[in-house]
Design a protein around this motif. Structure first.
Motif, PDB file in Angstrom:
ATOM      1  N   GLN A  45       0.829  -1.201   0.000  1.00 32.90           N
ATOM      2  CA  GLN A  45       0.000   0.000   0.000  1.00 32.90           C
ATOM      3  C   GLN A  45       0.868   1.258   0.000  1.00 32.90           C
ATOM      4  O   GLN A  45       0.560   2.244  -0.681  1.00 32.90           O
ATOM      5  CB  GLN A  45      -0.937   0.002   1.212  1.00 32.90           C
ATOM      6  CG  GLN A  45      -1.981   1.113   1.167  1.00 32.90           C
ATOM      7  CD  GLN A  45      -3.052   0.932   2.225  1.00 32.90           C
ATOM      8  OE1 GLN A  45      -3.202  -0.133   2.808  1.00 32.90           O
ATOM      9  NE2 GLN A  45      -3.803   1.988   2.487  1.00 32.90           N
ATOM     10  N   GLN A  46       1.957   1.236   0.740  1.00 27.59           N
ATOM     11  CA  GLN A  46       2.880   2.373   0.736  1.00 27.59           C
ATOM     12  C   GLN A  46       3.448   2.605  -0.665  1.00 27.59           C
ATOM     13  O   GLN A  46       3.563   3.752  -1.115  1.00 27.59           O
ATOM     14  CB  GLN A  46       4.019   2.143   1.737  1.00 27.59           C
ATOM     15  CG  GLN A  46       3.596   2.274   3.189  1.00 27.59           C
ATOM     16  CD  GLN A  46       4.719   1.958   4.152  1.00 27.59           C
ATOM     17  OE1 GLN A  46       5.859   1.663   3.737  1.00 27.59           O
ATOM     18  NE2 GLN A  46       4.443   1.987   5.442  1.00 27.59           N
ATOM     19  N   LEU A  47       3.804   1.521  -1.345  1.00 26.10           N
ATOM     20  CA  LEU A  47       4.311   1.653  -2.712  1.00 26.10           C
ATOM     21  C   LEU A  47       3.255   2.257  -3.629  1.00 26.10           C
ATOM     22  O   LEU A  47       3.543   3.175  -4.410  1.00 26.10           O
ATOM     23  CB  LEU A  47       4.741   0.285  -3.245  1.00 26.10           C
ATOM     24  CG  LEU A  47       6.035  -0.306  -2.697  1.00 26.10           C
ATOM     25  CD1 LEU A  47       6.198  -1.759  -3.145  1.00 26.10           C
ATOM     26  CD2 LEU A  47       7.240   0.517  -3.152  1.00 26.10           C
ATOM     27  N   MET A  48       2.019   1.771  -3.531  1.00 29.10           N
ATOM     28  CA  MET A  48       0.961   2.255  -4.422  1.00 29.10           C
ATOM     29  C   MET A  48       0.556   3.693  -4.116  1.00 29.10           C
ATOM     30  O   MET A  48       0.048   4.395  -4.990  1.00 29.10           O
ATOM     31  CB  MET A  48      -0.257   1.332  -4.339  1.00 29.10           C
ATOM     32  CG  MET A  48      -0.014  -0.042  -4.965  1.00 29.10           C
ATOM     33  SD  MET A  48      -1.491  -1.082  -5.033  1.00 29.10           S
ATOM     34  CE  MET A  48      -1.766  -1.420  -3.303  1.00 29.10           C
ATOM     35  N   ASN A  49       0.809   4.143  -2.887  1.00 31.75           N
ATOM     36  CA  ASN A  49       0.498   5.530  -2.513  1.00 31.75           C
ATOM     37  C   ASN A  49       1.668   6.469  -2.753  1.00 31.75           C
ATOM     38  O   ASN A  49       1.560   7.676  -2.487  1.00 31.75           O
ATOM     39  CB  ASN A  49       0.081   5.602  -1.044  1.00 31.75           C
ATOM     40  CG  ASN A  49      -1.287   5.013  -0.806  1.00 31.75           C
ATOM     41  OD1 ASN A  49      -2.134   5.011  -1.698  1.00 31.75           O
ATOM     42  ND2 ASN A  49      -1.538   4.516   0.400  1.00 31.75           N
ATOM     43  N   SER A  50       2.770   5.941  -3.250  1.00 30.13           N
ATOM     44  CA  SER A  50       3.971   6.752  -3.468  1.00 30.13           C
ATOM     45  C   SER A  50       3.753   7.790  -4.568  1.00 30.13           C
ATOM     46  O   SER A  50       2.959   7.593  -5.494  1.00 30.13           O
ATOM     47  CB  SER A  50       5.148   5.845  -3.851  1.00 30.13           C
ATOM     48  OG  SER A  50       6.268   6.602  -4.247  1.00 30.13           O
TER      49      SER A  50
ATOM     50  N   GLN B  32       7.340   4.812 -10.570  1.00 35.07           N
ATOM     51  CA  GLN B  32       7.922   3.469 -10.605  1.00 35.07           C
ATOM     52  C   GLN B  32       7.532   2.676  -9.361  1.00 35.07           C
ATOM     53  O   GLN B  32       7.238   1.477  -9.442  1.00 35.07           O
ATOM     54  CB  GLN B  32       9.444   3.548 -10.714  1.00 35.07           C
ATOM     55  CG  GLN B  32      10.121   2.199 -10.897  1.00 35.07           C
ATOM     56  CD  GLN B  32       9.642   1.466 -12.150  1.00 35.07           C
ATOM     57  OE1 GLN B  32       9.616   2.030 -13.235  1.00 35.07           O
ATOM     58  NE2 GLN B  32       9.246   0.207 -11.987  1.00 35.07           N
ATOM     59  N   GLU B  33       7.525   3.341  -8.206  1.00 34.91           N
ATOM     60  CA  GLU B  33       7.134   2.659  -6.976  1.00 34.91           C
ATOM     61  C   GLU B  33       5.657   2.272  -7.014  1.00 34.91           C
ATOM     62  O   GLU B  33       5.280   1.174  -6.580  1.00 34.91           O
ATOM     63  CB  GLU B  33       7.422   3.545  -5.767  1.00 34.91           C
ATOM     64  CG  GLU B  33       8.905   3.716  -5.479  1.00 34.91           C
ATOM     65  CD  GLU B  33       9.162   4.437  -4.169  1.00 34.91           C
ATOM     66  OE1 GLU B  33       8.188   4.918  -3.543  1.00 34.91           O
ATOM     67  OE2 GLU B  33      10.338   4.534  -3.772  1.00 34.91           O
ATOM     68  N   ARG B  34       4.817   3.164  -7.517  1.00 38.63           N
ATOM     69  CA  ARG B  34       3.393   2.838  -7.635  1.00 38.63           C
ATOM     70  C   ARG B  34       3.192   1.625  -8.535  1.00 38.63           C
ATOM     71  O   ARG B  34       2.411   0.727  -8.229  1.00 38.63           O
ATOM     72  CB  ARG B  34       2.607   4.031  -8.192  1.00 38.63           C
ATOM     73  CG  ARG B  34       2.412   5.170  -7.218  1.00 38.63           C
ATOM     74  CD  ARG B  34       1.300   6.091  -7.668  1.00 38.63           C
ATOM     75  NE  ARG B  34       1.503   6.621  -9.002  1.00 38.63           N
ATOM     76  CZ  ARG B  34       2.217   7.708  -9.291  1.00 38.63           C
ATOM     77  NH1 ARG B  34       2.834   8.376  -8.314  1.00 38.63           N
ATOM     78  NH2 ARG B  34       2.332   8.134 -10.534  1.00 38.63           N
TER      79      ARG B  34
END
Length: 420
Positions: free
Chosen positions: A168-173, A177-179
């Motif tokens: 979830q942290q990645l998708m909220n970045s 690229q992280e998302r």
């Protein structure tokens, strides 16, 4: 068909069961390692177990013992994170004597015997699970004592709780690229995350994993699956006892109903959206386990959404009442950021009613707040909307207000609007 994956023996057994059971019943039986499902033929060679039994029997005893720990998984394994999974299990008493230092070697053996396989040659760390293998492992797991079985599902759940937070942290970045990485992993891990969420629901615990799945489905614009997930979770949390609902869980449950209403709104099922929001509003007004500020802000958000439903139905007076109630709570509790979206909606409402001065005032309030918080996405929406509104009204005071806020000239703004 995904489960059978073209394996003739598995197909012979499962398709034979379709004469007397639905596909859903067969899948449920397989998931529960129901041996009655596996006994569709008198010939031992036609057993589903035989699809993997030979390969499994050739593994070392240590590997056979360790691989039972993979029974909860479906479809996908990320090999580099399996030590973290082992750490979760080692915290539980039944697994404290397991030789988890040999887990990677056991994975290598399973790959060699075709029970696991790399997704592609370029990335051997991403592993797919032979479709019938988890069912086979569950039959082995059923041979262990109840304490070990319970601990395994507990460790699996805890492992995916942590992973869900990371995804979830990645998708909220803010980094694209992280998302994208978060989205890709949630796609691969969806079944595992969903299975872990089910354990949380059965134990009447925190449902943070739901938030991760909802973010994923929202980013992939899968509105129908998002709606079905929210409906499923909302039905399950209705069974939570009052003792199990802590302040954190109460907030999570409120989020489920809010997102369910939002899904109904997006699919233009306005009747279901309204009834869901009203149900949420009634629950929030009675709910005392949440701190007052959080509860009141959740009530304000619900009023805002009820305003959106009324506006879509062109019930303008009711929409205005709901928006004003939401705005007043946001003001009373100092949530200035949330005021922006309500001002924006009040602007849209006033414009639809032909009240252009009121629309302008609300749009400018929205712009002022988004600029204060440097909300890039919100700011882009606000500026494009004001540009559209200016082109419609030719009201120079709009440009003057924007120019004053951003230190630009009216001529520069006109040029930007014309070039857009």
């Amino acid at each position: 068909m995904k489960l059978l994956a073209g394996y003739p023996l598995a197909m012979q057994v499962v398709l034979g069961n379709l004469r007397r059971q639905s596909a859903a019943e067969i899948l449920a039986g397989l998931d529960a390692a129901d041996l009655n499902v596996d006994s569709g033929s008198q010939e031992k060679t036609a057993s589903i177990l035989k699809c993997v039994e030979y390969s499994h029997s050739n593994l070392s005893p240590e590997a056979q013992k360790l691989l039972v720990c993979l029974a909860p998984f479906s479809g996908f394994l990320f090999r580099p994170l399996l030590p973290s999974y082992a750490e979760q299990l080692q915290q539980l008493e039944p697994f404290q004597g397991y030789p988890f230092e040999q887990l990677d070697a056991a994975i290598a053996e399973a790959i060699a015997w075709g029970l696991l396989s790399p997704m592609d040659a370029d990335n051997p760390q991403l592993l797919t699970i032979q479709p019938v293998f988890p069912y086979f492992l569950k039959t082995k797991l059923n041979g262990l004592d109840a304490g070990t079985r319970e601990a395994l599902w507990e460790g699996f759940k805890n492992y995916y709780r942590e992973l869900a937070e990371s995804y979830q942290q990645l998708m909220n970045s803010k980094e694209a690229q992280e998302r994208q990485t978060g989205i890709i992993f949630c796609n691969w891990e969806y079944e595992n995350l969903y299975n872990a969420l089910n354990i949380c629901l059965e134990k009447q615990e925190s449902i943070g994993i739901y938030q991760c799945l909802d973010v994923y489905l929202n980013l992939t614009t899968n509105i129908q699956d998002r709606l079905e997930l929210s409906k499923f979770v909302s039905e399950r949390v209705e069974n939570y006892s009052s003792e199990s609902i802590t302040a954190d869980i109460a907030f999570e449950i409120a989020e489920v109903y809010l997102k369910l209403g939002n899904c109904y709104l997006k699919t233009q099922d306005y009747s279901s959206a309204r009834s869901t929001y009203l149900q949420l509003l009634e629950s929030l007004e009675k709910l005392q386990s949440l701190p007052d500020r959080e509860r009141q802000l959740a009530i304000a958000t619900t009023y805002h959404q009820l305003g959106s439903v009324a506006q879509e139905l062109r019930q303008f007076e009711q929409a205005n009442d709901y928006y004003q109630q939401a705005l007043q709570i946001f003001i009373d509790f100092g949530d200035r950021f949330s005021q922006a979206s309500t001002y924006f909606q009040l602007g849209r409402l006033a414009e639809e009613m032909g009240e252009l001065e009121a629309a302008k005032a609300n749009y400018l309030q929205d712009l002022q707040i988004t600029a204060e918080f440097n909300d890039e996405q919100g700011l882009g929406i606000s500026l494009r909307n004001l540009a559209r509104f200016y082109q419609q009204t030719q009201d120079e005071s709009i440009l003057a207000a924007v120019a004053s806020l951003f230190g630009a000239t009216i001529e520069e703004l006109k040029a930007a609007i014309l070039s857009d």
